[in-house]
Scaffold this motif. Structure first.
Motif, PDB file in Angstrom:
ATOM      1  N   TYR A 129       0.791  -1.228   0.000  1.00 14.42           N
ATOM      2  CA  TYR A 129       0.000   0.000   0.000  1.00 14.42           C
ATOM      3  C   TYR A 129       0.828   1.285   0.000  1.00 14.42           C
ATOM      4  O   TYR A 129       0.268   2.375   0.097  1.00 14.42           O
ATOM      5  N   CYS A 130       2.145   1.168  -0.106  1.00 10.62           N
ATOM      6  CA  CYS A 130       2.993   2.353  -0.025  1.00 10.62           C
ATOM      7  C   CYS A 130       3.983   2.404  -1.176  1.00 10.62           C
ATOM      8  O   CYS A 130       4.308   1.393  -1.772  1.00 10.62           O
ATOM      9  N   VAL A 141       1.553   6.818   1.114  1.00 17.03           N
ATOM     10  CA  VAL A 141       0.430   5.913   0.919  1.00 17.03           C
ATOM     11  C   VAL A 141      -0.033   6.077  -0.524  1.00 17.03           C
ATOM     12  O   VAL A 141      -0.143   7.199  -1.025  1.00 17.03           O
ATOM     13  N   ASN A 143      -2.024   6.640  -3.808  1.00 17.87           N
ATOM     14  CA  ASN A 143      -3.182   7.491  -4.082  1.00 17.87           C
ATOM     15  C   ASN A 143      -4.405   6.706  -4.543  1.00 17.87           C
ATOM     16  O   ASN A 143      -5.529   7.161  -4.368  1.00 17.87           O
ATOM     17  N   LYS A 150      -6.657   4.586   3.252  1.00 20.15           N
ATOM     18  CA  LYS A 150      -5.509   5.439   3.569  1.00 20.15           C
ATOM     19  C   LYS A 150      -5.468   5.769   5.057  1.00 20.15           C
ATOM     20  O   LYS A 150      -4.412   5.697   5.692  1.00 20.15           O
ATOM     21  N   GLN A 151      -6.605   6.152   5.603  1.00 27.13           N
ATOM     22  CA  GLN A 151      -6.663   6.502   7.017  1.00 27.13           C
ATOM     23  C   GLN A 151      -6.343   5.298   7.897  1.00 27.13           C
ATOM     24  O   GLN A 151      -5.641   5.430   8.901  1.00 27.13           O
ATOM     25  N   GLN A 166       0.008  14.690   6.306  1.00 30.11           N
ATOM     26  CA  GLN A 166      -0.420  14.881   4.931  1.00 30.11           C
ATOM     27  C   GLN A 166       0.430  15.989   4.347  1.00 30.11           C
ATOM     28  O   GLN A 166       0.534  17.078   4.916  1.00 30.11           O
ATOM     29  N   LYS A 172      -0.332  13.881  -0.718  1.00 26.71           N
ATOM     30  CA  LYS A 172      -0.071  12.500  -0.325  1.00 26.71           C
ATOM     31  C   LYS A 172       0.019  12.381   1.198  1.00 26.71           C
ATOM     32  O   LYS A 172       0.390  13.331   1.876  1.00 26.71           O
ATOM     33  N   TYR A 173      -0.298  11.185   1.677  1.00 25.88           N
ATOM     34  CA  TYR A 173      -0.102  10.888   3.080  1.00 25.88           C
ATOM     35  C   TYR A 173       1.319  10.360   3.240  1.00 25.88           C
ATOM     36  O   TYR A 173       1.749   9.449   2.532  1.00 25.88           O
TER      37      TYR A 173
END
Length: 180
Positions: A129-130, A141, A143, A150-151, A166, A172-173
């Motif tokens: 996921y990254c 994280v 997009n 994401k959270q 963020q 992006k996170y």
């Protein structure tokens, strides 16, 4: 022989019970480093850091400044701000109304992300996921994920002592490993 089998069964069940109930807690040193800015009347260098607090299966996103204000308003009995932060982040100290009034948003965890984390671990979340940045120990994280995914990823990284923020420039996170 039966006593040994009986003791072995008890030990196995105890370990299983312990591993199933292992609560995610942040490292004390990590929490103390979150509050290294002390003058809350000035812009904080760590203002963009997200502090994610779990309250009854709802995750609240707040900030150091918001927690500082809660501390000053309702919890002045702590010897210092770090002591308050440790209890606020790792224990069920804050009331739901404190969190609702002093959070940017709240969410529930995505079931797939929970399963992936519980069954495959943090390294799996990183690899799946990254995306890696050019900076060592910094990840973004992806997009393409839903906001809830994401959270949820941000929460598990935060609970594993990563700074979570963020990036306003890219949207992006950002996840920064502070376990070094």
């Amino acid at each position: 022989m039966k006593k040994i089998k009986y003791k072995l069964v008890i030990v196995i069940f105890s370990l299983l019970f312990y591993s199933c109930n292992k609560e995610l807690l942040n490292n004390k040193k990590f929490i103390e480093n979150l509050s290294n800015d002390q003058d809350f009347n000035l812009p904080l260098s760590n203002e963009s850091l997200k502090i994610l607090i779990d309250k009854n299966d709802t995750i609240y996103s707040t900030s150091i400044r918001q927690l500082y204000n809660i501390n000053n308003q309702n919890y002045k009995g702590y010897k210092d701000f770090d002591s308050f932060l440790i209890k606020a982040i790792n224990e069920d100290l804050l009331s739901k109304s404190d969190l609702i009034k002093n959070s940017d948003f709240n969410f529930t965890l995505d079931k797939k992300i929970i399963d992936d984390y519980n069954n495959k671990g943090l390294d799996y979340l990183i690899n799946t996921y990254c995306e890696k940045s050019n900076t060592k120990n910094k990840y973004y994280v992806l997009n393409k994920l839903t906001l809830k995914q994401k959270q949820s990823i941000m929460f598990f990284f935060f609970k594993n002592n990563y700074y979570v923020m963020q990036n306003d420039d890219s949207g992006k996170y950002v996840l920064i490993n502070k376990n070094l």
